[in-house]
Structures are given as structure tokens and as C-alpha cells.
Design a protein around this motif. Structure first.
Motif, PDB file in Angstrom:
ATOM      1  N   VAL A 162       0.902  -1.151  -0.410  1.00 22.86           N
ATOM      2  CA  VAL A 162       0.469   0.207   0.177  1.00 22.86           C
ATOM      3  C   VAL A 162       0.864   1.159  -0.244  1.00 22.86           C
ATOM      4  O   VAL A 162       1.927   0.928  -0.118  1.00 22.86           O
ATOM      5  CB  VAL A 162      -1.203   0.211   1.201  1.00 22.86           C
ATOM      6  CG1 VAL A 162      -1.796  -1.197   1.310  1.00 22.86           C
ATOM      7  CG2 VAL A 162      -0.588   0.245   2.748  1.00 22.86           C
ATOM      8  N   PHE A 163       0.266   2.387  -0.155  1.00 18.29           N
ATOM      9  CA  PHE A 163       0.706   3.856  -0.513  1.00 18.29           C
ATOM     10  C   PHE A 163       0.891   4.714   1.260  1.00 18.29           C
ATOM     11  O   PHE A 163       0.408   4.650   1.452  1.00 18.29           O
ATOM     12  CB  PHE A 163       0.475   4.251  -1.326  1.00 18.29           C
ATOM     13  CG  PHE A 163       0.765   4.117  -2.322  1.00 18.29           C
ATOM     14  CD1 PHE A 163       1.897   4.171  -3.428  1.00 18.29           C
ATOM     15  CD2 PHE A 163       0.063   3.080  -3.420  1.00 18.29           C
ATOM     16  CE1 PHE A 163       2.737   3.422  -4.509  1.00 18.29           C
ATOM     17  CE2 PHE A 163      -0.107   2.315  -4.947  1.00 18.29           C
ATOM     18  CZ  PHE A 163       2.011   2.815  -4.816  1.00 18.29           C
ATOM     19  N   HIS A 164       1.872   5.306   1.456  1.00 18.77           N
ATOM     20  CA  HIS A 164       1.385   6.041   2.748  1.00 18.77           C
ATOM     21  C   HIS A 164       1.238   6.865   2.586  1.00 18.77           C
ATOM     22  O   HIS A 164       0.503   7.399   1.961  1.00 18.77           O
ATOM     23  CB  HIS A 164       2.512   6.536   2.734  1.00 18.77           C
ATOM     24  CG  HIS A 164       2.874   7.944   4.553  1.00 18.77           C
ATOM     25  ND1 HIS A 164       3.363   7.236   5.252  1.00 18.77           N
ATOM     26  CD2 HIS A 164       3.637   8.788   4.569  1.00 18.77           C
ATOM     27  CE1 HIS A 164       2.966   8.188   6.209  1.00 18.77           C
ATOM     28  NE2 HIS A 164       3.098   9.251   5.268  1.00 18.77           N
ATOM     29  N   GLY A 165      -0.295   7.037   3.633  1.00 20.87           N
ATOM     30  CA  GLY A 165      -0.832   8.002   3.656  1.00 20.87           C
ATOM     31  C   GLY A 165      -2.482   7.656   2.974  1.00 20.87           C
ATOM     32  O   GLY A 165      -3.208   8.031   2.690  1.00 20.87           O
ATOM     33  N   CYS A 166      -2.482   5.671   2.813  1.00 17.34           N
ATOM     34  CA  CYS A 166      -4.073   5.189   2.205  1.00 17.34           C
ATOM     35  C   CYS A 166      -5.332   4.939   2.915  1.00 17.34           C
ATOM     36  O   CYS A 166      -4.586   5.262   4.091  1.00 17.34           O
ATOM     37  CB  CYS A 166      -3.320   4.164   1.419  1.00 17.34           C
ATOM     38  SG  CYS A 166      -2.843   2.659   2.913  1.00 17.34           S
ATOM     39  N   TYR A 167      -6.606   4.910   2.376  1.00 21.47           N
ATOM     40  CA  TYR A 167      -6.914   4.595   3.339  1.00 21.47           C
ATOM     41  C   TYR A 167      -7.647   3.010   2.720  1.00 21.47           C
ATOM     42  O   TYR A 167      -8.678   3.976   1.843  1.00 21.47           O
ATOM     43  CB  TYR A 167      -7.930   5.895   3.556  1.00 21.47           C
ATOM     44  CG  TYR A 167      -9.084   5.474   4.395  1.00 21.47           C
ATOM     45  CD1 TYR A 167      -8.974   5.479   5.584  1.00 21.47           C
ATOM     46  CD2 TYR A 167     -10.207   5.808   3.738  1.00 21.47           C
ATOM     47  CE1 TYR A 167      -9.996   4.848   6.881  1.00 21.47           C
ATOM     48  CE2 TYR A 167     -11.643   5.252   4.901  1.00 21.47           C
ATOM     49  CZ  TYR A 167     -11.341   5.034   5.957  1.00 21.47           C
ATOM     50  OH  TYR A 167     -12.774   4.684   6.943  1.00 21.47           O
ATOM     51  N   HIS A 168      -7.904   2.637   3.556  1.00 19.06           N
ATOM     52  CA  HIS A 168      -9.161   1.215   2.770  1.00 19.06           C
ATOM     53  C   HIS A 168      -9.600   0.671   3.736  1.00 19.06           C
ATOM     54  O   HIS A 168      -9.905   0.041   4.037  1.00 19.06           O
ATOM     55  CB  HIS A 168      -8.496   0.574   2.473  1.00 19.06           C
ATOM     56  CG  HIS A 168      -7.344   1.187   0.693  1.00 19.06           C
ATOM     57  ND1 HIS A 168      -7.612   1.163   0.004  1.00 19.06           N
ATOM     58  CD2 HIS A 168      -6.532   1.083   0.958  1.00 19.06           C
ATOM     59  CE1 HIS A 168      -6.065   2.013  -0.998  1.00 19.06           C
ATOM     60  NE2 HIS A 168      -5.536   1.175  -0.306  1.00 19.06           N
ATOM     61  N   GLY A 169     -10.643   2.194   4.576  1.00 17.39           N
ATOM     62  CA  GLY A 169     -11.472   1.866   5.589  1.00 17.39           C
ATOM     63  C   GLY A 169     -10.706   0.725   7.452  1.00 17.39           C
ATOM     64  O   GLY A 169      -9.854   1.262   7.495  1.00 17.39           O
ATOM     65  N   ALA A 170     -11.279  -0.317   7.469  1.00 20.56           N
ATOM     66  CA  ALA A 170     -10.774  -1.255   8.585  1.00 20.56           C
ATOM     67  C   ALA A 170     -10.097  -2.396   8.364  1.00 20.56           C
ATOM     68  O   ALA A 170      -9.908  -2.814   9.381  1.00 20.56           O
ATOM     69  CB  ALA A 170     -11.559  -0.913   9.603  1.00 20.56           C
ATOM     70  N   ALA A 171      -9.560  -2.305   6.317  1.00 16.50           N
ATOM     71  CA  ALA A 171      -9.048  -3.925   6.616  1.00 16.50           C
ATOM     72  C   ALA A 171      -7.985  -3.516   7.804  1.00 16.50           C
ATOM     73  O   ALA A 171      -6.832  -2.841   7.437  1.00 16.50           O
ATOM     74  CB  ALA A 171      -8.768  -3.718   5.302  1.00 16.50           C
ATOM     75  N   ASP A 172      -7.467  -4.740   8.283  1.00 13.67           N
ATOM     76  CA  ASP A 172      -6.371  -4.805   8.864  1.00 13.67           C
ATOM     77  C   ASP A 172      -4.881  -4.484   8.459  1.00 13.67           C
ATOM     78  O   ASP A 172      -4.068  -4.075   9.024  1.00 13.67           O
ATOM     79  CB  ASP A 172      -6.340  -6.219   9.980  1.00 13.67           C
ATOM     80  CG  ASP A 172      -7.314  -6.524  10.874  1.00 13.67           C
ATOM     81  OD1 ASP A 172      -8.206  -4.823  10.795  1.00 13.67           O
ATOM     82  OD2 ASP A 172      -7.369  -7.237  11.781  1.00 13.67           O
ATOM     83  N   ASP A 173      -4.287  -4.993   7.518  1.00  8.97           N
ATOM     84  CA  ASP A 173      -3.659  -5.517   6.647  1.00  8.97           C
ATOM     85  C   ASP A 173      -3.242  -4.135   5.575  1.00  8.97           C
ATOM     86  O   ASP A 173      -1.906  -3.644   5.616  1.00  8.97           O
ATOM     87  CB  ASP A 173      -3.659  -6.170   5.704  1.00  8.97           C
ATOM     88  CG  ASP A 173      -3.407  -7.678   5.472  1.00  8.97           C
ATOM     89  OD1 ASP A 173      -2.539  -8.410   5.496  1.00  8.97           O
ATOM     90  OD2 ASP A 173      -4.698  -8.100   5.774  1.00  8.97           O
TER      91      ASP A 173
END
Length: 454
Positions: A162-173
């Protein structure tokens, strides 16, 4: 002489914060009473802690919302430019959605069986986003979590990127960040008992050499990204970045997952269709069913074949994907109405120029006040940032945040009947948003800036 905060004197920020907090308390006695009452049985007085993130002394309690307007229990009316942080991006309770909910409520809410809507919704999703196969989940968090699991099953690789500052909900990984170039857990993360950085790589957005180096070992199953970062401020892709991202992932046999939950604001079919992206998976939640809890993930025919192969190689049993209420009848009927009658090309033909009107209007007011700020757009989503230049990555976006200045602006706008996103200076427009609402917001932003720079 005090150091300026985003070009603003700290004393002016202090004064506005105190004045606007006092005014908020005076204007919302019923909300204050309900907030105190709720503390007896809800943690911090709210059923979901994000409801505290507005920076107000206590939350506004809503009485009703329709179109682009919201009413609170104290009788105040607001022009809404937040729409539940994208959950109601196409307006509050559009007639087709309200009608669909009433229709389905009379014949059952959930059966764990398909209805006639399923075939039609699949066709509509394929038409809108250009991917042939789909599955439904309850939230974008679930969709991203399930897709990550599928990617690992398909590739037999353990890691994701993933990229620094990303947001994908509360997906743990995805709860990882960079600090001084090193991966760490996202600050504030609670209850994490294993090291996420062992299986999740993180690099800066727009940094192809770092991406190439991270994918070279051949242990990454997928790259999960928004096509433009939207939750650490707005970080737009540099020219050629998304094409290079696709090329590098293909070179290393890595699946590309595009999360359109916020960037569906870009245009019909989201950023993916507007910019002819070619993801292996696409996820979208929040607004896809008009505000009813639902999400979907789409994928290519090649991925679908690989999914079937992975299933055939695995013993029968629970896959770790799906929940009882996933794809329930209510959500599917609302999504059908939304895709057929609300989220249309015509809706975007109204929304995109309206957002440009807002962005350019705010930009002109900022320039007139000689503030070192800028405005960015992703379709119907616009944001003014308290920094002179557009950030190229999450680190730069983080450095551009000025929480006190932003809070002062948010309170000022709330007290004058305007709601923007609580987390940063993000605005959305909907098919119901009018030019008059946009112009009044721009004028009110100008009034706020006049007080801040006096």
C-alpha cells in the motif's frame, strides 16, 4: 513575533476557535442535552466514535436530511457539502432510493438467497465500471479485506503493498505508515497484537523506483491503492504514475486493486473508467447503494478463472469471505435503483461543473487574501489545503495539515449553516447541489478568511 500557522496569525486562530465554540454551544441546546443523555449508555455518548471527529464541543444531532440539505434537532438548516463523508454522495434520500427501500421493506429485508435484482445489478455494474464479474459485501472494508484474501489465494504470495497515507477502511493489513522511511503501524491503532509490517510493504505514492524495488523480490500478491489519495488530504497522481504502476505490477506478476470508494466522485465509472485504468480488481463501498450499507468488488475474466482454480485446489469449507448480510435483498434493491436512476452520466454532468465552480471560487478568495494555500479536485470532490503546493505523496500531505486552522474554519462554517468533511477541508457536491448553495459557501469561506487574516 509569533510564527504564522499556514499564513495566519495564531492569535487570530485562537480568537476564532473560542468565539465559534461559544457560539456553537449557544446555538445547540437540544443537541447538547441529547449528547449528555447518551453518555449514560454509549461510550463517549455516541454509537460510533467517528461521530466525535467534527471538533465541536458535542455532536450535532440530526433531525432529517433531504437532497443537499440537513436539519438538526435545534431547528438549524445546513447546506451539506460532506454527505456523510461520501456515504450519501448522490444526495440524501433520493426519491428512487426511498421508494426502493419502502418496496423491499414490505417483502423482506434479507434471505441469504438471490432476487431478480441480482442479474440486473451485475449488468449495471459491468456497464458502469467495465469489469465483467462482481461480488457484494457490506462495507468497503469488507470488500478490501476479501480482495486481499483472494489475491493471496490466487498468487500464493503472502504480502501486499500500500502507499503511505492510504485509506482502505478498517482492513487490518492496510494500517501501516512510513516514518523516517521505515514502515510502522498507523499511529493510534488499538489492539494490534502482531506486526503488520511483516506482511505489508509501504512506499510513497508517485514513487515508481521505490515501488519497483518493493515488488522485485516476487513476494507481493497485490498493490491496493486509491487512484488519488483522498484521506490524508488530496494527493493526485503525477503524470504517467498510474500507467507506470500498471506496467510495474504486470512485470512482477502482482495484481492491481483500485479502491474507488472515494474517487467514484471522478466521473461515471469512477477514476477507473474516466482515465481508462486496467485494474485486476476494483472495490467500492459507501455511496454504491445510496447510503444503505453495501459494497462491491469487481474483477476481470482472467482473475475469475484464477479464482475458480484456487477454489478447486482448496478443501471445501469456509473461505473467510462473506458475511450473513452481504448482498441482502434490501441492499441489492437499493443499489439497483441507485445505478439505474441516480448514479447516471447526467448526474455527473451536473456535479462536475458545480465542483469546479466551488473549487475555482474558493481558489479566487484564497488568492485575494494572499494566503499560501491551494485547491485540488477529483471530480465532484474538491479540497482547499493550507499549503502552497499540491503534495506529491503522503508525507508531504501530512506536513501540509494545520489542524487548528482547519478546525477554526469548520466551526465557522457550521455556525453559518455549511457542513464540509470533518477530517480535512474536503467538499462534495451532489446532483441536488445548486449553484446558489455553492456561491453562498464560497462567500462564507471568504468571510472566514477575512477574519483570519485581519
Amino acid at each position: 513575533m509569533q510564527k504564522l500557522e499556514a499564513g495566519v496569525a495564531p492569535a487570530n486562530v485562537d480568537a476564532m476557535l473560542q468565539r465559534e465554540k461559544d457560539l456553537f454551544v449557544q446555538r445547540h441546546p437540544k443537541s447538547r442535552e441529547l449528547a449528555e443523555r447518551a453518555k449514560a449508555h454509549w461510550a463517549h455518548g455516541v454509537p460510533m466514535h467517528w461521530m466525535l471527529d467534527w471538533g465541536t464541543p458535542f455532536p450535532i444531532h440530526v433531525a432529517s436530511a433531504k437532497g443537499a440539505r440537513l436539519e438538526d434537532v435545534d431547528g438549524h438548516s445546513y447546506d451539506d457539502f460532506c454527505f456523510g463523508d461520501t456515504g450519501s454522495m448522490f444526495g440524501h434520500s433520493p426519491e428512487p432510493i426511498a421508494r426502493a427501500i419502502a418496496e423491499q421493506a414490505a417483502r423482506g429485508l434479507t434471505y441469504m438467497l438471490p432476487t431478480e435484482d441480482v442479474a440486473i445489478v451485475g449488468e449495471l455494474l459491468a456497464k458502469m465500471f467495465g469489469l465483467p464479474f462482481w461480488q457484494a459485501a457490506t462495507t468497503a472494508t469488507d470488500a478490501n479485506r476479501f480482495v486481499i484474501r483472494w489475491c493471496r489465494a490466487i498468487t500464493k504470495r503472502p504480502k501486499i503493498l500500500v502507499f503511505h497515507g492510504c485509506y482502505h477502511g478498517a482492513a487490518d493489513d492496510t494500517f501501516v505508515r512510513l516514518k523516517d522511511g521505515k514502515p510502522i503501524h498507523r499511529p493510534g491503532l488499538l489492539g494490534q497484537v502482531y506486526d503488520l509490517t511483516q506482511l505489508t510493504k509501504v512506499v510513497e505514492f508517485n514513487d515508481i523506483p521505490a515501488l519497483e524495488a518493493a515488488l522485485a523480490p516476487g513476494d507481493v500478491a497485490c498493490v491496493l491503492t486509491e487512484p488519488a489519495l483522498t484521506n490524508i488530504g488530496m494527493v493526485l497522481p503525477q503524470p504517467g504514475f498510474l500507467d507506470a504502476l500498471r506496467a510495474v505490477t504486470r512485470k512482477h506478476g502482482v495484481l492491481l486493486v483500485i479502491d474507488e470508494t472515494h474517487t467514484i466522485s471522478t466521473g461515471y465509472g469512477g477514476y477507473t473508467r474516466t482515465h481508462s485504468l486496467e485494474p485486476d480488481f476494483l472495490t467500492v463501498g459507501k455511496p454504491i447503494a445510496g447510503g444503505i450499507s453495501c459494497s462491491v468488488f469487481g474483477f476481470t475474466a482472467e482473475v475469475e478463472a484464477r479464482m475458480r482454480k484456487a477454489e478447486a485446489e482448496n478443501p471445501s469449507g469456509y473461505s473467510g469471505m462473506g458475511t450473513t448480510l452481504s448482498a441482502n435483498a434490501m441492499a441489492l434493491h437499493a443499489m439497483r435503483a441507485n445505478l439505474e436512476q441516480v448514479v447516471t452520466p447526467a448526474a455527473y454532468e451536473h456535479m462536475l461543473p458545480m465542483s469546479q465552480r466551488l473549487a475555482r471560487g474558493a481558489e479566487a478568495k484564497i488568492k485575494a487574501r494572499n494566503l499560501p494555500w491551494h485547491v485540488s479536485n477529483v471530480g465532484a470532490r474538491a479540497e482547499f489545503v493550507c499549503a502552497p503546493e499540491q503534495p506529491k505523496n503522503g508525507t508531504e500531505a501530512q506536513a501540509a495539515m494545520h489542524p487548528r486552522v482547519e478546525l477554526a474554519i469548520h466551526l465557522y462554517l457550521l455556525n453559518r449553516g455549511f457542513i464540509i468533511a470533518p477530517f480535512h477541508n474536503m467538499t462534495l457536491v451532489s446532483p441536488a447541489t445548486t449553484a446558489d448553495q455553492v456561491d453562498r459557501l464560497v462567500a462564507t469561506i471568504d468571510g472566514c478568511l477575512a477574519e483570519l487574516v485581519t
